[in-house]
Enzyme design. Sequence first.
Site, mmCIF file in Angstrom:
data_model
loop_
_atom_site.group_PDB
_atom_site.id
_atom_site.type_symbol
_atom_site.label_atom_id
_atom_site.label_comp_id
_atom_site.label_asym_id
_atom_site.label_seq_id
_atom_site.Cartn_x
_atom_site.Cartn_y
_atom_site.Cartn_z
ATOM 1 N N HIS A 201 1.025 -1.226 -0.105
ATOM 2 C CA HIS A 201 0.218 -0.235 0.412
ATOM 3 C C HIS A 201 0.673 1.246 0.341
ATOM 4 C CE1 HIS A 201 -3.389 -3.282 1.705
ATOM 5 N NE2 HIS A 201 -3.578 -2.779 0.284
ATOM 6 N N HIS A 301 -6.325 -4.401 -10.829
ATOM 7 C CA HIS A 301 -7.478 -4.476 -9.405
ATOM 8 C C HIS A 301 -8.489 -4.648 -9.443
ATOM 9 C CE1 HIS A 301 -8.032 -1.420 -6.257
ATOM 10 N NE2 HIS A 301 -6.981 -2.380 -5.753
HETATM 11 MG MG LIG Z 1 -3.214 -2.777 -5.064
#
Ligand SMILES: [Mg+2]
Length: 381
Positions: A201, A301
Amino acid sequence: MKITAVETIYLPRGITVHAGAITYLWVRIHTSDGLVGLGESYPNAEAEAAIVHSRLAAVLLGRDPSAIDRLWADMFLAVSYSGWGGAEMRAISAVDIALWDLFGKVTGQPIYKLLGGASRQSIRIYNTCYDRVDFNHEPARLAGELLASNVRAMKIWPFDPIAKETGGNYITAEQLRRAIEPLRLIREKFGDSIDVAIEFHGFWNLPCAIQIAKALEPYKPMWLEEMLPQDNLAAYAELAGSTDLPLCVSERLMTRWGFRELFENRAAAIIMPDISWCGGLTEGKKIATMAETYYLPIAPHNCGGPILHFATAHLSANLTNLYIMESVRRHYNEEYERLVTQKLVPGAGGELPLPTGPGLGVELSADVLTRKDAIVRRSSV
Ligand SMILES: [Mg+2]
């Protein structure tokens, strides 16, 4: 056929996934012959809806919805002067998905066929572990459950709690050992029979990222995702030069121009656009085609809402350079259920079936469309 109305729908904060931190924005494009296209973005529906009505509706109303590339370019022009990289591009992404859904309905075809057809019979997935089984506490149980359902890849983020302790500025030997423990336990129990991606992240600085990557090398993770923020891609090139492990970057990049620099500096081994952020199916396909010229695969994603799940499956069905598609079993088994009319879940072999059409092959549920607390806004001719 002309676009007659652009409608946005979202639910109040607190009733969708991730403890209400996320609101899904749904866009519906209405047309003169009654067909309606559906698209989606997230996580700040209020901001994205504002862009749809204040900037994009004026571009869309009265136009032929099948001129998707032209409409994309005109929407981009409408927001580019004031900066396109946030809610603007998320709003364009939602509209673009709706235009493809509409085109599929007009032609009676699933979107993947219109993108160039199926490149596979089913879609390889991994499970991102926003799960009822905690990967920090019971990593082997979670891996075992996934393997039992024939899903042979997973993604976890065991370094995040430590990044919060240290601000991502340093990591001690003890912290490093603690964060590696879930992957070590999975390898101890199942050997190499499951692939494990580690997500960061963007919480770490460069020296820590280099140190962590080195420490993870013996455990052969599938990839290291967003070890650094994505704003200095030269730093990523330095990180890539320090490790044998593949780097995956980044759902936070938008448009073909955003990904161009990433391709050119050769830092990433796996490319991860989010279809509902990067500019929609139109832009996702273009980014994937550019990646192909650098011999790089796409792992889209897909950690948002139910319409993204279907849109990503259509793109994944089509791409010749697909690596693997993200999926979240808690989302497709539980969270999406009351939001949409169809399920798209892995079969007995652990892979997703190709979505059916026409268009996306899914609609918002009657529950969403009739809710009294749904926030609905409409711009029309
Ligand atoms: Mg990610």
